[in-house]
Design a protein around this motif. Structure first.
Motif, PDB file in Angstrom:
ATOM      1  N   GLY A   1       0.772  -1.236   0.000  1.00 44.77           N
ATOM      2  CA  GLY A   1       0.000   0.000   0.000  1.00 44.77           C
ATOM      3  C   GLY A   1       0.803   1.286   0.000  1.00 44.77           C
ATOM      4  O   GLY A   1       0.273   2.344  -0.304  1.00 44.77           O
ATOM      5  N   ARG A   2       2.082   1.184   0.359  1.00 42.49           N
ATOM      6  CA  ARG A   2       2.900   2.400   0.374  1.00 42.49           C
ATOM      7  C   ARG A   2       3.640   2.557  -0.952  1.00 42.49           C
ATOM      8  O   ARG A   2       4.381   1.679  -1.361  1.00 42.49           O
ATOM      9  CB  ARG A   2       3.934   2.363   1.514  1.00 42.49           C
ATOM     10  N   GLY A   3       3.414   3.695  -1.593  1.00 45.71           N
ATOM     11  CA  GLY A   3       4.137   3.981  -2.825  1.00 45.71           C
ATOM     12  C   GLY A   3       5.381   4.792  -2.525  1.00 45.71           C
ATOM     13  O   GLY A   3       5.865   4.864  -1.400  1.00 45.71           O
ATOM     14  N   ARG A   4       5.946   5.407  -3.539  1.00 45.32           N
ATOM     15  CA  ARG A   4       7.098   6.274  -3.355  1.00 45.32           C
ATOM     16  C   ARG A   4       6.704   7.493  -2.508  1.00 45.32           C
ATOM     17  O   ARG A   4       5.564   7.911  -2.572  1.00 45.32           O
ATOM     18  CB  ARG A   4       7.606   6.741  -4.717  1.00 45.32           C
ATOM     19  N   PRO A   5       7.612   8.058  -1.716  1.00 39.23           N
ATOM     20  CA  PRO A   5       9.059   7.870  -1.708  1.00 39.23           C
ATOM     21  C   PRO A   5       9.547   6.679  -0.866  1.00 39.23           C
ATOM     22  O   PRO A   5      10.739   6.520  -0.679  1.00 39.23           O
ATOM     23  CB  PRO A   5       9.576   9.177  -1.105  1.00 39.23           C
ATOM     24  N   TYR A   6       8.634   5.861  -0.370  1.00 38.61           N
ATOM     25  CA  TYR A   6       9.051   4.664   0.369  1.00 38.61           C
ATOM     26  C   TYR A   6       9.723   3.677  -0.588  1.00 38.61           C
ATOM     27  O   TYR A   6       9.427   3.659  -1.789  1.00 38.61           O
ATOM     28  CB  TYR A   6       7.848   4.010   1.041  1.00 38.61           C
ATOM     29  N   PRO A   7      10.600   2.819  -0.080  1.00 37.64           N
ATOM     30  CA  PRO A   7      11.314   1.866  -0.943  1.00 37.64           C
ATOM     31  C   PRO A   7      10.544   0.585  -1.206  1.00 37.64           C
ATOM     32  O   PRO A   7      11.075  -0.333  -1.836  1.00 37.64           O
ATOM     33  CB  PRO A   7      12.571   1.563  -0.122  1.00 37.64           C
ATOM     34  N   ASP A   8       9.290   0.520  -0.774  1.00 33.95           N
ATOM     35  CA  ASP A   8       8.568  -0.753  -0.730  1.00 33.95           C
ATOM     36  C   ASP A   8       8.443  -1.438  -2.094  1.00 33.95           C
ATOM     37  O   ASP A   8       8.582  -2.664  -2.195  1.00 33.95           O
ATOM     38  CB  ASP A   8       7.169  -0.544  -0.129  1.00 33.95           C
ATOM     39  N   MET A   9       8.151  -0.673  -3.165  1.00 36.47           N
ATOM     40  CA  MET A   9       7.989  -1.317  -4.474  1.00 36.47           C
ATOM     41  C   MET A   9       9.316  -1.876  -4.981  1.00 36.47           C
ATOM     42  O   MET A   9       9.348  -2.959  -5.577  1.00 36.47           O
ATOM     43  CB  MET A   9       7.364  -0.357  -5.486  1.00 36.47           C
TER      44      MET A   9
END
Length: 233
Positions: free
Chosen positions: A150-158
């Motif tokens: 569920g978290r997109g950028r700027p998080y590194p999750d993808m």
């Protein structure tokens, strides 16, 4: 470190502005969504919200709408309206590959690398873009924020989801991230990617990309295969 464990074999590419030219469709679709929620075109409120959309290009769109409209119900309404408007524009043929993008992807996969396409759009929008371009089978994996918790950028999750799902490399230092926005750069840096390449075909300029961690800035994604080859030489 042997050659195989040092190869940059996982390439995570942004879509709109990096591999896909959308001609400002994000702004058009946002304006349609905002108007549906009572934001008058040409008003100061509209201008302020549009400035925020521009500043946060690359971020998950639902996150943007949560910031702009406050409560979850209005954010979901805005996101749905945005998806519908963007999908209509895509269906009208208002989208195309950036020059050299498909060729770069095919060269990278031909070299035995795994390429993943990621986006801040919802899955329905991402699928509409892929279908319009005929790219459904171009890469091994496509990711949107919902695919990474569920978290997109700027998080590194993808980027990290691509790392975990593909098993293409042994460590995050073998990942290459490329995008056209500050948030793409931040997500790449936070993931530990070995190369975080900014491209000048989209939302942000060289200074913005470098300030947010770009290790390299390219004219376009067409230059990426040669950059990777040089880095491995």
């Amino acid at each position: 470190m042997n050659e195989q464990t040092s190869r940059l074999n996982l390439i995570v590419l942004d879509m709109a502005g990096t591999t896909v030219a959308d001609g400002g469709l994000v702004e058009h679709a946002f304006s349609a969504a905002a108007q549906r929620l009572g934001v008058e075109p040409g008003s100061a409120d509209h201008a302020e919200k549009l400035d925020y959309v521009r500043a946060t290009m690359g971020e998950s769109k639902i996150s943007v709408f949560r910031h702009l409209f406050g409560d979850e119900d209005r954010a979901q309404q805005a996101n749905l309206a945005f998806e519908e408007a963007y999908g209509e524009l895509v269906a009208d043929g208002r989208i195309a590959p950036l020059p050299g993008a498909r060729e770069a992807i095919e060269r990278l996969t031909g070299e035995g690398r795994t390429v993943v396409l990621s986006t801040g759009f919802a899955r329905t929008t991402q699928d509409a873009i892929l279908a319009a371009l005929g790219w459904q089978d171009l890469v091994a994996l496509t990711l949107c924020p919902a695919d990474a918790g569920g978290r997109g950028r700027p998080y590194p999750d993808m980027v990290l989801a691509a790392f975990l799902r593909t098993g293409a490399v042994d460590g995050v230092h073998q990942i290459v991230v490329a995008g056209d926005t500050s948030y793409d750069m931040l997500s790449g840096v936070r993931s530990g990617a070995g190369i975080v390449a900014g491209v000048l075909t989209g939302a942000h300029d060289k200074d913005q990309l470098e300030r947010n961690g770009a290790t390299h800035v390219l004219g376009s994604v067409a230059e990426l295969p040669d950059l990777i080859a040089r880095a491995e030489a």
